[in-house]
Design a protein around this motif. Structure first.
Motif, PDB file in Angstrom:
ATOM      1  N   MET A 155       5.783   4.082  -8.054  1.00 22.91           N
ATOM      2  CA  MET A 155       4.382   3.950  -7.645  1.00 22.91           C
ATOM      3  C   MET A 155       3.628   5.232  -7.956  1.00 22.91           C
ATOM      4  O   MET A 155       2.422   5.267  -8.103  1.00 22.91           O
ATOM      5  CB  MET A 155       4.395   3.726  -6.128  1.00 22.91           C
ATOM      6  N   SER A 156       4.403   6.309  -8.038  1.00 24.13           N
ATOM      7  CA  SER A 156       3.742   7.608  -7.987  1.00 24.13           C
ATOM      8  C   SER A 156       3.316   8.059  -9.375  1.00 24.13           C
ATOM      9  O   SER A 156       3.971   8.872 -10.017  1.00 24.13           O
ATOM     10  CB  SER A 156       4.702   8.593  -7.350  1.00 24.13           C
ATOM     11  N   SER A 157       2.217   7.536  -9.835  1.00 21.42           N
ATOM     12  CA  SER A 157       1.697   7.963 -11.119  1.00 21.42           C
ATOM     13  C   SER A 157       0.753   9.139 -10.942  1.00 21.42           C
ATOM     14  O   SER A 157       0.431   9.830 -11.894  1.00 21.42           O
ATOM     15  CB  SER A 157       0.972   6.806 -11.795  1.00 21.42           C
ATOM     16  N   ILE A 158       0.329   9.382  -9.711  1.00 21.54           N
ATOM     17  CA  ILE A 158      -0.629  10.450  -9.456  1.00 21.54           C
ATOM     18  C   ILE A 158       0.134  11.693  -9.029  1.00 21.54           C
ATOM     19  O   ILE A 158       0.969  11.636  -8.127  1.00 21.54           O
ATOM     20  CB  ILE A 158      -1.625  10.036  -8.359  1.00 21.54           C
ATOM     21  N   GLN A 159      -0.143  12.782  -9.688  1.00 18.66           N
ATOM     22  CA  GLN A 159       0.497  14.034  -9.291  1.00 18.66           C
ATOM     23  C   GLN A 159      -0.344  14.699  -8.200  1.00 18.66           C
ATOM     24  O   GLN A 159      -1.554  14.816  -8.325  1.00 18.66           O
ATOM     25  CB  GLN A 159       0.600  14.968 -10.498  1.00 18.66           C
ATOM     26  N   ILE A 160       0.313  15.099  -7.162  1.00 19.64           N
ATOM     27  CA  ILE A 160      -0.411  15.712  -6.059  1.00 19.64           C
ATOM     28  C   ILE A 160       0.029  17.154  -5.922  1.00 19.64           C
ATOM     29  O   ILE A 160       1.228  17.442  -5.873  1.00 19.64           O
ATOM     30  CB  ILE A 160      -0.144  14.972  -4.747  1.00 19.64           C
ATOM     31  N   GLN A 161      -0.947  18.021  -5.874  1.00 21.27           N
ATOM     32  CA  GLN A 161      -0.612  19.428  -5.679  1.00 21.27           C
ATOM     33  C   GLN A 161      -0.334  19.665  -4.205  1.00 21.27           C
ATOM     34  O   GLN A 161      -1.119  19.293  -3.342  1.00 21.27           O
ATOM     35  CB  GLN A 161      -1.770  20.293  -6.151  1.00 21.27           C
ATOM     36  N   HIS A 162       0.793  20.270  -3.916  1.00 19.97           N
ATOM     37  CA  HIS A 162       1.147  20.497  -2.520  1.00 19.97           C
ATOM     38  C   HIS A 162       0.864  21.920  -2.099  1.00 19.97           C
ATOM     39  O   HIS A 162       1.197  22.863  -2.812  1.00 19.97           O
ATOM     40  CB  HIS A 162       2.627  20.192  -2.302  1.00 19.97           C
ATOM     41  N   PHE A 163       0.259  22.047  -0.934  1.00 19.02           N
ATOM     42  CA  PHE A 163       0.107  23.357  -0.338  1.00 19.02           C
ATOM     43  C   PHE A 163       1.098  23.456   0.802  1.00 19.02           C
ATOM     44  O   PHE A 163       1.616  22.458   1.277  1.00 19.02           O
ATOM     45  CB  PHE A 163      -1.324  23.559   0.164  1.00 19.02           C
ATOM     46  N   ASP A 164       1.323  24.662   1.244  1.00 22.71           N
ATOM     47  CA  ASP A 164       2.353  24.853   2.259  1.00 22.71           C
ATOM     48  C   ASP A 164       1.991  24.196   3.573  1.00 22.71           C
ATOM     49  O   ASP A 164       2.819  23.621   4.250  1.00 22.71           O
ATOM     50  CB  ASP A 164       2.582  26.357   2.483  1.00 22.71           C
ATOM     51  N   ASP A 165       0.722  24.289   3.936  1.00 25.31           N
ATOM     52  CA  ASP A 165       0.331  23.837   5.256  1.00 25.31           C
ATOM     53  C   ASP A 165      -0.200  22.408   5.223  1.00 25.31           C
ATOM     54  O   ASP A 165      -1.038  22.033   6.014  1.00 25.31           O
ATOM     55  CB  ASP A 165      -0.733  24.779   5.837  1.00 25.31           C
ATOM     56  N   GLU A 166       0.261  21.639   4.306  1.00 24.82           N
ATOM     57  CA  GLU A 166      -0.267  20.302   4.148  1.00 24.82           C
ATOM     58  C   GLU A 166       0.788  19.278   4.568  1.00 24.82           C
ATOM     59  O   GLU A 166       1.964  19.436   4.295  1.00 24.82           O
ATOM     60  CB  GLU A 166      -0.631  20.068   2.684  1.00 24.82           C
ATOM     61  N   MET A 167       0.324  18.245   5.234  1.00 26.18           N
ATOM     62  CA  MET A 167       1.247  17.189   5.620  1.00 26.18           C
ATOM     63  C   MET A 167       0.809  15.907   4.926  1.00 26.18           C
ATOM     64  O   MET A 167      -0.361  15.553   4.948  1.00 26.18           O
ATOM     65  CB  MET A 167       1.205  17.011   7.140  1.00 26.18           C
ATOM     66  N   GLU A 168       1.758  15.244   4.309  1.00 26.51           N
ATOM     67  CA  GLU A 168       1.402  14.001   3.647  1.00 26.51           C
ATOM     68  C   GLU A 168       1.768  12.849   4.571  1.00 26.51           C
ATOM     69  O   GLU A 168       2.923  12.693   4.953  1.00 26.51           O
ATOM     70  CB  GLU A 168       2.141  13.864   2.314  1.00 26.51           C
ATOM     71  N   ILE A 169       0.766  12.084   4.932  1.00 25.14           N
ATOM     72  CA  ILE A 169       1.015  10.944   5.813  1.00 25.14           C
ATOM     73  C   ILE A 169       0.754   9.676   5.033  1.00 25.14           C
ATOM     74  O   ILE A 169      -0.240   9.570   4.303  1.00 25.14           O
ATOM     75  CB  ILE A 169       0.110  10.974   7.059  1.00 25.14           C
ATOM     76  N   ASN A 170       1.640   8.740   5.200  1.00 26.26           N
ATOM     77  CA  ASN A 170       1.473   7.466   4.529  1.00 26.26           C
ATOM     78  C   ASN A 170       0.730   6.515   5.460  1.00 26.26           C
ATOM     79  O   ASN A 170       1.189   6.204   6.540  1.00 26.26           O
ATOM     80  CB  ASN A 170       2.852   6.912   4.186  1.00 26.26           C
ATOM     81  N   MET A 171      -0.436   6.089   5.028  1.00 24.81           N
ATOM     82  CA  MET A 171      -1.252   5.190   5.860  1.00 24.81           C
ATOM     83  C   MET A 171      -1.249   3.829   5.198  1.00 24.81           C
ATOM     84  O   MET A 171      -1.874   3.623   4.172  1.00 24.81           O
ATOM     85  CB  MET A 171      -2.657   5.762   5.942  1.00 24.81           C
ATOM     86  N   GLY A 172      -0.528   2.935   5.750  1.00 22.91           N
ATOM     87  CA  GLY A 172      -0.421   1.621   5.150  1.00 22.91           C
ATOM     88  C   GLY A 172       0.847   1.518   4.333  1.00 22.91           C
ATOM     89  O   GLY A 172       1.606   2.445   4.295  1.00 22.91           O
ATOM     90  N   PRO A 173       1.131   0.417   3.646  1.00 22.31           N
ATOM     91  CA  PRO A 173       0.349  -0.820   3.608  1.00 22.31           C
ATOM     92  C   PRO A 173       0.287  -1.561   4.939  1.00 22.31           C
ATOM     93  O   PRO A 173      -0.590  -2.375   5.118  1.00 22.31           O
ATOM     94  CB  PRO A 173       1.077  -1.669   2.579  1.00 22.31           C
ATOM     95  N   GLN A 174       1.225  -1.270   5.859  1.00 23.08           N
ATOM     96  CA  GLN A 174       1.104  -1.919   7.164  1.00 23.08           C
ATOM     97  C   GLN A 174       0.569  -0.915   8.154  1.00 23.08           C
ATOM     98  O   GLN A 174       1.304  -0.115   8.703  1.00 23.08           O
ATOM     99  CB  GLN A 174       2.458  -2.453   7.643  1.00 23.08           C
ATOM    100  N   HIS A 175      -0.718  -0.955   8.358  1.00 22.22           N
ATOM    101  CA  HIS A 175      -1.334  -0.046   9.314  1.00 22.22           C
ATOM    102  C   HIS A 175      -2.469  -0.813   9.984  1.00 22.22           C
ATOM    103  O   HIS A 175      -3.180  -1.556   9.321  1.00 22.22           O
ATOM    104  CB  HIS A 175      -1.872   1.197   8.591  1.00 22.22           C
ATOM    105  N   PRO A 176      -2.640  -0.655  11.285  1.00 19.59           N
ATOM    106  CA  PRO A 176      -3.604  -1.517  11.987  1.00 19.59           C
ATOM    107  C   PRO A 176      -5.026  -1.452  11.457  1.00 19.59           C
ATOM    108  O   PRO A 176      -5.778  -2.405  11.615  1.00 19.59           O
ATOM    109  CB  PRO A 176      -3.551  -1.006  13.419  1.00 19.59           C
ATOM    110  N   SER A 177      -5.425  -0.326  10.864  1.00 21.55           N
ATOM    111  CA  SER A 177      -6.840  -0.233  10.518  1.00 21.55           C
ATOM    112  C   SER A 177      -7.109  -0.524   9.060  1.00 21.55           C
ATOM    113  O   SER A 177      -8.226  -0.361   8.597  1.00 21.55           O
ATOM    114  CB  SER A 177      -7.361   1.149  10.861  1.00 21.55           C
ATOM    115  N   THR A 178      -6.104  -0.939   8.303  1.00 20.41           N
ATOM    116  CA  THR A 178      -6.377  -1.161   6.883  1.00 20.41           C
ATOM    117  C   THR A 178      -6.715  -2.609   6.575  1.00 20.41           C
ATOM    118  O   THR A 178      -6.965  -2.945   5.427  1.00 20.41           O
ATOM    119  CB  THR A 178      -5.198  -0.706   6.024  1.00 20.41           C
ATOM    120  N   HIS A 179      -6.781  -3.472   7.587  1.00 21.87           N
ATOM    121  CA  HIS A 179      -7.229  -4.862   7.403  1.00 21.87           C
ATOM    122  C   HIS A 179      -6.549  -5.526   6.213  1.00 21.87           C
ATOM    123  O   HIS A 179      -7.200  -5.880   5.241  1.00 21.87           O
ATOM    124  CB  HIS A 179      -8.729  -4.927   7.178  1.00 21.87           C
ATOM    125  N   GLY A 180      -5.287  -5.704   6.277  1.00 18.20           N
ATOM    126  CA  GLY A 180      -4.598  -6.282   5.144  1.00 18.20           C
ATOM    127  C   GLY A 180      -3.639  -5.258   4.600  1.00 18.20           C
ATOM    128  O   GLY A 180      -3.152  -4.427   5.340  1.00 18.20           O
TER     129      GLY A 180
END
Lengths: 442, 376
Positions: free
Chosen positions: B1-26
C-alpha cells in the motif's frame, strides 16, 4: 463508631455466655475457647470491615447498576425512542443481565500489552470510586466512616482514577488508548484545581473539613443551604464545582478521554468483558458521587431541607416529580422547559408524549402529601436516606441530560475553560467569600 | 500500500486512522502523523471500497449499468442514476418527456434532503453529540418511505431509466410528500435550536479550516463545499438540466457567519440552507408537474452512434458527471465518473496541517466525504 463498639461488646458477651453454656465434652469447646481469646480490637476491625463492605456492596453496586438503567431510559427519551424495557419491570433488571453477559465474555488482553498493569488498571478506578463512598453521609446514621478531614480525603482518593486511566492507556499498547490516557491525565489534574477551590468555599464557611459538620451546618432548612450562604460567591462556586466535576469523571462535554468519534474508545479501547464493565461501574459510581458531594457540600445533604410549608411543597414536589419523570417518562418535563430559547444548555426537545393533565394533578397531590409526610417523619433515618438519594440522583440525571445533548470540547478549549476562566473565577470567589465572612461578622 | 514516502522526525507518531474508525463513515483510511494531539499531516489512502464500477460499465449493456450507478453513491442514489441517464440520452439525442423530468427532480430533491440529513446529522456526532443524528435519521426514514412508495426500494433505487423513469407517481404521492414537507420544515428549526446555535458547536467549528475560493477551485471542490467557500456555482442554476430552469430557488453561499468564509461551520450551514431550498423546489415541482408520458421511446438494446458525451448533475456532494464513450456497440467503450467526494478527499492532506486530532475529524465530517463515491 459508638454503635459499632456497643455491637462488638454485645457480640463478645453473647459469645462468652454461649461458650459457658456448652457442655464439657463438646467438640466445639476448643474452637469457642480460641474465639473468646480474640481481643476486642480485632473484633472491632472485623466488624468495621464487614459493615463497610456491606454498605459499599449494597449501596454502590445497585447505584451503579440502576444508573445504567436510568441512563438508557433517559437517552431513549431524549432520542425519541424507548430504551430498555424488557428485563424485569420497565427494564429495571437489565443491568443484572448486562453484568452476567459481561462476565461471560472473553477476557481479551492484546498482544504486546503489559499484562500486569493491564489487569491492575480497572481496580484503581474501582478503588477510587469505592473509597470515596466510604465517607459520604447517605443519611442519618448511614455513613461508613465519619472522618474529620472528609473533603480532603475525597479529593485525594478520587484522584486515584487518573492513575487507573493512565495505566489502562499506557499498558494497552495502543496509540488511541495512549492519547486518551494523556488527555485524561491533563484534564483531571487540571480540573482538580477549580474543583478543590470550589469545595474550599463551604469549608471556609463552616470551618471544618468534616462532611458531618457540613451537614449539620445546613440543618435549618432551605435558607441555611451553603449554596445561598455567601451571596453570589457560593452560588458561582456550586456551578463551577459541578462543571469541574463533569470533567473529573470524563462526561460530556468533557468526555475527551473516551471520545468515541475521535479516539475509537479512548483509554478503554482494548478492554473487554468484565474488565471493561469495571470501568463503567466506576464511571457510574463516580457520577453518583458528584451528586452526593454537591448535595452534601452545597444543597443541604440528607437534612430535611424545609423550614416552611411553601418551600416544602416546592422542593419535594420537584424532587419527587423529577424522579418519576426521569425514570418513567424521560426528559419530557425538561423538554418543556427547553422550548424557551436561550436556556443555558441547548435542550433536546422532540415531540414526546406529554403528561396527561389528570396524571399531573394526581402526581402533584401525591407529592404534596408525601412532602408533608416527609416533614413529619423527617427524623426517621430512612427518610433522610431518601432525601439524599433523590437529590443526588437529580444531579446524575442532569449529567445524563447534558451527555445526550451537547457536543464535546476540544482539548485546548477545555484547558482554556479550566485555567483561564474557572481558576481565576474561583480565586475571586474564595477572596469574596472571605470578605463576605468578615463583613457579615461585623 | 505504501507508495508514499513519509519523512520521519524523531518526535512524530504515526497513527493509523481507519479503515475501521468510528468517524470515517465507511472505509476511509488516513495515515496521520501527529505530534501528540497536533496533526502534522493526514495522508488519505483510498481504495478500500473499490468495486470496479467503471470497468463493469464496459462489460454490461447501457440499460444494465443503471443498477450499478446506485452503488456509486448509495447515500443519494437518485442523482447517480440521473447523471448516467442524462449522459446516455445526450449520446442518443433522446428527448425526455416533461413529466419524467419532473419526477426525476422530485426524486433528486428528496434524495438530496436525505443525504444532507445524514451529513448534518453525523457532523455533531463526530463532535460528540449523538442525539441530533437520531433526529436526522428519523426524518430520513420518512423520506425513505416516500421513495419506497415511488420506486419500491429504500436505498439503491434504480428508478431512473434512459429516456425516462421506471414508475409514475402512485396515488396520493403528491399529498404525502407535501404532508411530509409541512411537518419537516418546523423540525429543521428545532434542529437549528438544538445544534446550529449551540455554543460549543460554534466554538468548535467557527474559523476552523477555512478554504478560500481560489483554493477550493484549485482542488476542484464542488457542490456544497465549493459554495461554502463563497463561490456561487450550482449546476441546477448555471447549467440547468431536467426542468430546473422552471423552478425558483436560491443558491446558499457561505458567508462566514461564525468565523471566516469557507470554514467548517459554513460547510455545515450551507447544507442546512440547501435542505430548505430543496423543500422549496419540491413544493414547486408538486404543483407544476404536467400530465403525460414518463418514458421516451428507447430501444431495448441501445447502440448509440460512435462518439462521446459528458453530462453532470448537481448531486448532494456536488457535480457528479458521467463521461461516456461509445464505439457503436451495445456496451459502452468507457465510462468515467467524476464525483465530489474524490476531490474533497484530496484537499484533506493540505488542510490537515497543524490541526488537532479532534479538528481533523471535524474537517472530514464537514467535507461530507462518502466512501463509495471516492473509490467507486
Amino acid at each position: 463508631m459508638n454503635h459499632l463498639v456497643l455491637a462488638v461488646e454485645a457480640w463478645m458477651k453473647a459469645l462468652e455466655s454461649y461458650t459457658m453454656s456448652l457442655s464439657e465434652d463438646s467438640i466445639w469447646l476448643p474452637f469457642f475457647g480460641i474465639l473468646n481469646q480474640v481481643p476486642q480490637e480485632v473484633w472491632l476491625a472485623v466488624s468495621m470491615f464487614l459493615s463497610a463492605s456491606m454498605i459499599l456492596g449494597m449501596i454502590i453496586a445497585p447505584i451503579a447498576g440502576f444508573s445504567t438503567f436510568v441512563e438508557r431510559r433517559v437517552a431513549g427519551r431524549i432520542q425519541a425512542r424507548i430504551g430498555c424495557n424488557r428485563v424485569g419491570p420497565e427494564g429495571l433488571l437489565q443491568f443484572l443481565v448486562d453484568g452476567v453477559k459481561l462476565m461471560s465474555k472473553e477476557d481479551h488482553i492484546p498482544q504486546g500489552a503489559d499484562r500486569f498493569l493491564f489487569k491492575l488498571a480497572p481496580y484503581f478506578l474501582i478503588l477510587g470510586a469505592f473509597m470515596s463512598f466510604a465517607c459520604l453521609p447517605f443519611g442519618k446514621y448511614i455513613v461508613v466512616s465519619n472522618i474529620n478531614v472528609g473533603i480532603l480525603y475525597l479529593l485525594a482518593v478520587s484522584s486515584l482514577v487518573v492513575i487507573g486511566i493512565l495505566l489502562a492507556g499506557w499498558s494497552s499498547n495502543n496509540k488511541w488508548s495512549l492519547l486518551g490516557a494523556m488527555r485524561s491525565a491533563a484534564q483531571i489534574v487540571s480540573y482538580e484545581v477549580p474543583l478543590g477551590m470550589s469545595l474550599m468555599i463551604p469549608v471556609m464557611l463552616v470551618g471544618s473539613l468534616s462532611l458531618a459538620h457540613l451537614n449539620r451546618y445546613q440543618a435549618e432548612g432551605f435558607s441555611s443551604w451553603l449554596i445561598f450562604a455567601a451571596g453570589p460567591f457560593t452560588f458561582i462556586a456550586f456551578f463551577v464545582y459541578f462543571i469541574s466535576a463533569l470533567a473529573e469523571v470524563n462526561r460530556t462535554p468533557f468526555d475527551l478521554p473516551e471520545a468515541e468519534s475521535e479516539l475509537v474508545s479512548g483509554y478503554n479501547t482494548e478492554y473487554s468483558g468484565i474488565r471493561w464493565g469495571l470501568f463503567f461501574v466506576a464511571e457510574y459510581a463516580n457520577m453518583f458521587l458528584i451528586g452526593g458531594i454537591a448535595t452534601t457540600a452545597f444543597l443541604g445533604g440528607w437534612q430535611k431541607s424545609v423550614a416552611n410549608i411553601p418551600f416544602l411543597v416546592f422542593s419535594l414536589f420537584f424532587i419527587f416529580f423529577a424522579l418519576l419523570k426521569i425514570v418513567f417518562y424521560g426528559p419530557a418535563f425538561v423538554q418543556s422547559l427547553g422550548r424557551k430559547k436561550g436556556v443555558l444548555f441547548a435542550l433536546a426537545h422532540t415531540k414526546v408524549r406529554s403528561f396527561s393533565k389528570p396524571l399531573v394533578l394526581v402526581l402533584l397531590f401525591l407529592s404534596v402529601l408525601s412532602s408533608v409526610g416527609l416533614h413529619v417523619l423527617s427524623d426517621f433515618w430512612l427518610v433522610s436516606f431518601f432525601v439524599f438519594i433523590s437529590k443526588s440522583y437529580f444531579f446524575v440525571f442532569i449529567i445524563m441530560w447534558i451527555r445526550w445533548t451537547l457536543p464535546r470540547y476540544r482539548v485546548d478549549q477545555m484547558m482554556d475553560l479550566c485555567w483561564k476562566r474557572f481558576t481565576p473565577l474561583m480565586f475571586v470567589c474564595v477572596m469574596g467569600t472571605a470578605l463576605w465572612m468578615l463583613w457579615s461578622q461585623r | 500500500m505504501s507508495s508514499i514516502q513519509i519523512q520521519h522526525f524523531d518526535d512524530e507518531m504515526e497513527i493509523n486512522m481507519g479503515p475501521q474508525h468510528p468517524s470515517t463513515h465507511g472505509v476511509l483510511r488516513f495515515r496521520t502523523l501527529t505530534d501528540g494531539e497536533l496533526v502534522r499531516k493526514a495522508i488519505p489512502e483510498i481504495g478500500y471500497l473499490h468495486r470496479s464500477i467503471e470497468k463493469i460499465a464496459e462489460m454490461v449493456e447501457y440499460h444494465g449499468f443503471m443498477p450499478y450507478t446506485d452503488r456509486v453513491d448509495y447515500v443519494a442514489a437518485m442523482t447517480a442514476n440521473h447523471g448516467y441517464a442524462l449522459s446516455v440520452e445526450k449520446l442518443l439525442s433522446t428527448e425526455v418527456p416533461k413529466r419524467a423530468q419532473y419526477l426525476r427532480m422530485i426524486a433528486d430533491e428528496l434524495c438530496r434532503i436525505a443525504s444532507h440529513l445524514i451529513s448534518v446529522g453525523t457532523f455533531p456526532m463526530d463532535l460528540g453529540a449523538v442525539t441530533p443524528f437520531v433526529y436526522a435519521l428519523r426524518e430520513r426514514e420518512k423520506i425513505n418511505d416516500l421513495i419506497e412508495s415511488l420506486c419500491g426500494a429504500r436505498l439503491t433505487y434504480n428508478y431512473v431509466r434512459i429516456g425516462g423513469v421506471s414508475f409514475d407517481m402512485p396515488d396520493g404521492f403528491a399529498q404525502r410528500v407535501s404532508a411530509f414537507l409541512d411537518q419537516f420544515e418546523p423540525l429543521m428549526n428545532e434542529f437549528d435550536d438544538l445544534i446550529s446555535s449551540n455554543n460549543i458547536f460554534i466554538d468548535r467549528l467557527g474559523g476552523l479550516c477555512p478554504i478560500s475560493k481560489e483554493l477550493a477551485i484549485a482542488y476542484g471542490l464542488v457542490g456544497p463545499n465549493l459554495r461554502a467557500s463563497g463561490m456561487e456555482w450550482d449546476l441546477r442554476k448555471h447549467l440547468p438540466y431536467a426542468a430546473y430552469d422552471e423552478v425558483d430557488f436560491d443558491i446558499p453561499v457561505g458567508d462566514g457567519r461564525c468565523g471566516q468564509i469557507g470554514d467548517c461551520f459554513d460547510r455545515y450551514w450551507v447544507r442546512i440552507a440547501e435542505i430548505r431550498e430543496s423543500v422549496k423546489i419540491l413544493r414547486q415541482c408538486l404543483v407544476q408537474i404536467p400530465e403525460g408520458e414518463i418514458q421516451a421511446k428507447v430501444p431495448k438494446t441501445i447502440k448509440p452512434p460512435m462518439g462521446q458525451s459528458y453530462a453532470a448533475v448537481e448531486a448532494a456532494r456536488g457535480e457528479m458527471g458521467y463521461f461516456v464513450i461509445s464505439d457503436a456497440s451495445k456496451n459502452a467503450y468507457r465510462v468515467k465518473i467524476r464525483t465530489g467526494s474524490f476531490s474533497a478527499m484530496s484537499i484533506i492532506e493540505s488542510q490537515s496541517k497543524g490541526l488537532m486530532i479532534a479538528d481533523l475529524v471535524a474537517l472530514i465530517a464537514s467535507l461530507d466525504v462518502v466512501a463509495p463515491e471516492v473509490d467507486r
